[in-house]
Scaffold this motif. Structure first.
Motif, PDB file in Angstrom:
ATOM      1  N   PHE A 137    -109.381  20.561  12.862  1.00 14.73           N
ATOM      2  CA  PHE A 137    -109.373  21.824  13.601  1.00 14.73           C
ATOM      3  C   PHE A 137    -107.974  22.374  13.854  1.00 14.73           C
ATOM      4  O   PHE A 137    -107.747  23.576  13.729  1.00 14.73           O
ATOM      5  N   TYR A 138    -107.038  21.502  14.230  1.00 19.52           N
ATOM      6  CA  TYR A 138    -105.752  21.967  14.750  1.00 19.52           C
ATOM      7  C   TYR A 138    -104.553  21.579  13.887  1.00 19.52           C
ATOM      8  O   TYR A 138    -103.429  21.958  14.205  1.00 19.52           O
ATOM      9  N   GLY A 139    -104.770  20.818  12.819  1.00 14.21           N
ATOM     10  CA  GLY A 139    -103.653  20.395  11.989  1.00 14.21           C
ATOM     11  C   GLY A 139    -102.998  19.126  12.524  1.00 14.21           C
ATOM     12  O   GLY A 139    -103.484  18.507  13.473  1.00 14.21           O
ATOM     13  N   PRO A 140    -101.878  18.710  11.919  1.00 13.73           N
ATOM     14  CA  PRO A 140    -101.239  17.440  12.295  1.00 13.73           C
ATOM     15  C   PRO A 140    -100.671  17.467  13.705  1.00 13.73           C
ATOM     16  O   PRO A 140    -100.146  18.484  14.157  1.00 13.73           O
ATOM     17  N   MET A 141    -100.790  16.329  14.385  1.00 14.02           N
ATOM     18  CA  MET A 141    -100.324  16.177  15.761  1.00 14.02           C
ATOM     19  C   MET A 141     -99.420  14.953  15.869  1.00 14.02           C
ATOM     20  O   MET A 141     -99.482  14.050  15.029  1.00 14.02           O
ATOM     21  N   TYR A 163     -98.088  17.369   7.654  1.00 16.61           N
ATOM     22  CA  TYR A 163     -99.435  16.866   7.398  1.00 16.61           C
ATOM     23  C   TYR A 163     -99.361  15.527   6.676  1.00 16.61           C
ATOM     24  O   TYR A 163    -100.039  14.561   7.035  1.00 16.61           O
ATOM     25  N   ASN A 164     -98.508  15.467   5.674  1.00 19.87           N
ATOM     26  CA  ASN A 164     -98.392  14.236   4.881  1.00 19.87           C
ATOM     27  C   ASN A 164     -97.883  13.073   5.722  1.00 19.87           C
ATOM     28  O   ASN A 164     -98.339  11.930   5.563  1.00 19.87           O
ATOM     29  N   ASP A 165     -96.946  13.342   6.624  1.00 20.43           N
ATOM     30  CA  ASP A 165     -96.399  12.259   7.457  1.00 20.43           C
ATOM     31  C   ASP A 165     -97.476  11.654   8.357  1.00 20.43           C
ATOM     32  O   ASP A 165     -97.556  10.431   8.501  1.00 20.43           O
ATOM     33  N   LEU A 166     -98.290  12.515   8.985  1.00 22.71           N
ATOM     34  CA  LEU A 166     -99.336  11.980   9.865  1.00 22.71           C
ATOM     35  C   LEU A 166    -100.385  11.238   9.052  1.00 22.71           C
ATOM     36  O   LEU A 166    -100.817  10.142   9.434  1.00 22.71           O
ATOM     37  N   VAL A 167    -100.806  11.799   7.936  1.00 15.70           N
ATOM     38  CA  VAL A 167    -101.824  11.143   7.113  1.00 15.70           C
ATOM     39  C   VAL A 167    -101.320   9.803   6.603  1.00 15.70           C
ATOM     40  O   VAL A 167    -102.055   8.809   6.578  1.00 15.70           O
ATOM     41  N   ILE A 203    -112.538   7.036   6.740  1.00 15.96           N
ATOM     42  CA  ILE A 203    -111.569   7.914   7.404  1.00 15.96           C
ATOM     43  C   ILE A 203    -110.359   8.102   6.507  1.00 15.96           C
ATOM     44  O   ILE A 203    -109.862   9.221   6.303  1.00 15.96           O
ATOM     45  N   ARG A 204    -109.871   7.009   5.966  1.00 17.16           N
ATOM     46  CA  ARG A 204    -108.698   7.066   5.082  1.00 17.16           C
ATOM     47  C   ARG A 204    -108.947   7.993   3.896  1.00 17.16           C
ATOM     48  O   ARG A 204    -108.109   8.854   3.576  1.00 17.16           O
ATOM     49  N   ALA A 205    -110.095   7.844   3.249  1.00 10.40           N
ATOM     50  CA  ALA A 205    -110.378   8.665   2.076  1.00 10.40           C
ATOM     51  C   ALA A 205    -110.467  10.140   2.443  1.00 10.40           C
ATOM     52  O   ALA A 205    -109.927  11.006   1.742  1.00 10.40           O
TER      53      ALA A 205
END
Length: 570
Positions: A137-141, A163-167, A203-205
């Motif tokens: 909903f809100y993007g990376p946090m 986004y990539n850093d949080l993922v 979740i990871r996938a």
């Protein structure tokens, strides 16, 4: 005078008691949304915020599509609550409670070492679960590993990661839990509420797919697609899950929680069968017994969704002739199987087997209500017992699109004199089919069209549809296969939760899909023959870039000045 107890318990009393220590983990699970018609608004499924379903009345879905989303109006809220915001505080609360469990369970003197290890591992997965919801909903946090103390003052120092850093951080966290082998790959049925390694893999996938998608991967980094493909394969090759046959498809959504279903990786543990009363078919119009009327038909499938279901030969039913999608040409493949919208024709026969599970349409045999003997035949034509409703500004028991939602609904919810068949419905969070389609999408973007079609065909063949190579007009191109994979996701996961909501955003197609929706207005002549009229139901304003990523609510944004709003909101 004696002081009235305030009901509070100090942390030392929690950590010296086994039940209270377990309560630290229970509290984490308690923040999970367990009913899919409670996420967007009370009784309002989030599917209604997409082009898959329409919700009549001037509640949240109306505001959403009216363009009302703003920094001060999150729309997805419960207006009578204070604060009215729901998703943002609930997901952060889940993260805080997970951090509490991770911090304090090591200090408990009342639990075994095995319990401690298991509960902490579960809390770590649940922390990622709530972060995934925020991503959607809100993007990376910011990644937070410690519960904030009441005296915390560093709100302005929090910054939004990439986004990539949080993922990447979440992936590391999940793989650390998986590789520890503390949790089983799949919980036994009596523990099915609790997360396991299968949920961690899922979740990871999913987050790796989000990370690779156009919204978050504008440079089209192929490495991200490869990570997504590999993560999907990690789930597919687990020996604990397999696709159910089409004959058991309905059992994915309706049936006892304690009965294992081979395709389900994780699902809600709360019975959501009341969704029949808020987003289904009005049992009170049954002509053979006195059955209570429902409250609202709720999510009504759109004609656009109906048109996505292929014919049994793999052909799409129609092509659009005009910008309003109200004039169509029947495709040759559909005509060959009898599709016709001419008077006396039938546009619903010989469709993909999933069509009858998902879409309740005119003359559907809905089954026999509880404690009854005669089938309930659906009549969506004007004047029929479930007839078309032209009024879209109020709650209604009759559909405004000409269709009713069927996937997780069942006629035996209803019975005479308020009796019910007690067939429970559970919201499925993850099931195996998702990861075949994820693998197909990722391999397609990598240019591996053979691998993509193989993964896609696993889902098509389960649905008794022909291989994609055998559909009329097949072209062995990335563009053709991409569009069919996207359509397959829409069909396979329609009316099931947040899939379409997220897919429209991560593919950046809102400007193409969310401008308006249509329905099918059917009338019956004196000769009993049906006539079909495609009708525009409503124009939407929910297609701008401001709807791609929701903004941080204004009051919290004021406190966290280091957090950037999504680009369209700056």
């Amino acid at each position: 005078m004696e002081k009235t107890p305030d009901g509070q318990t100090t942390i030392d009393k929690v950590l010296s008691n086994a039940g209270r220590s377990k309560g630290l983990l229970d509290a984490v699970y308690n923040e999970t949304y367990l009913a899919r018609d409670q996420v967007s608004f009370v009784m309002n499924p989030i599917e209604c915020l997409t082009d898959n379903a329409f919700w009549a009345a001037t509640y949240n879905a109306y505001e959403w599509h009216n363009g009302s989303l703003s920094l001060s109006n999150p729309v997805i809220n419960w207006a009578w609550s204070s604060p009215s915001e729901q998703l943002w505080p609930d997901y952060w609360r889940g993260i805080r409670l997970a951090n509490n469990a991770i911090k304090y369970l090591p200090q408990s003197t009342a639990i075994t070492e095995n319990e401690r290890a298991i509960w902490i591992a579960e809390a770590r997965i649940m922390r990622c679960w709530y972060y995934m919801q925020l991503l959607e909903f809100y993007g990376p946090m910011p990644w937070i590993e410690e519960p904030f103390e009441p005296t915390y003052t560093g709100w302005n120092e929090l910054v939004r990661p990439s986004y990539n850093d949080l993922v990447t951080k979440m992936e590391q966290e999940l793989m650390d839990v998986i590789n520890s082998r503390i949790l089983p790959d799949r919980q036994p049925s009596q523990e099915a509420r609790h997360v396991d390694n299968g949920v961690a893999y899922a979740i990871r996938a999913r987050i790796l797919l989000y990370n690779a998608s156009p919204l978050n991967n504008p440079e089209n980094d192929k490495n991200k697609w490869q990570r997504a493909a590999d993560a999907a394969e990690d789930i597919i090759k687990l020996p604990y899950y397999k696709l159910v046959p089409m004959t058991d498809y309905k059992k994915l959504f309706v049936g006892a929680f304690g009965t294992p279903v081979s395709e389900i990786i994780w699902r809600s543990w709360a019975d959501n069968s009341a969704i029949n009363n808020t987003n289904g078919v009005d049992g009170g119009s049954y002509p053979y017994a006195n059955i209570n009327h429902m409250w609202n038909c709720g999510e009504s499938p759109t004609q656009e969704l109906v048109d996505c279901f292929e014919m049994k030969n793999g052909a799409f039913p129609v092509t659009y002739n005009d910008a309003n999608r109200t004039s169509v040409t029947v495709t040759p493949g559909a005509a060959a199987l009898g599709y016709s919208e001419a008077t006396g024709g039938d546009p619903y026969a010989n469709r993909d087997a999933r069509f009858e599970v998902n879409i309740v349409h005119n003359m559907t045999n809905y089954g026999i209500p509880y404690n009854c003997t005669q089938p309930y035949i659906i009549e969506t034509f004007v004047g029929g017992r479930n007839g078309f409703n032209d009024v879209i500004s109020q709650e209604t028991q009759r559909s405004c699109t000409g269709y009713y939602s069927g996937k997780d609904k069942q006629v035996k919810f209803w019975g005479p004199a308020g009796s019910m068949g007690h067939e429970p419905t559970y919201w499925v969070f993850f099931r195996l089919a998702e990861f075949y389609l994820q693998k197909a999408e990722a391999l397609c973007e990598l240019g591996d069209l053979g691998g993509a079609t193989t993964a896609l065909n696993a889902i098509r063949e389960r649905a008794l549809q022909p291989r994609i190579q055998d559909v009329p007009g097949f072209v062995n191109s990335q563009e053709f296969i991409r569009e069919r994979i996207r359509n397959e996701r829409r069909v396979e996961y329609c009316l099931e939760g947040q899939y379409r909501f997220v897919d429209q955003r991560r593919w950046k197609v809102l400007d193409k899909t969310n401008r308006f929706i249509t329905g099918m207005r059917i009338t019956q002549g004196n000769d009993g023959k049906f006539s079909y009229q495609r009708k525009k139901i409503r124009d939407y304003q929910s297609f701008t870039n401001k709807y791609l990523v929701m903004p941080i609510p204004l009051e919290d944004a004021k406190k966290m000045t280091g957090m950037l709003q999504p680009e369209a909101w700056r």
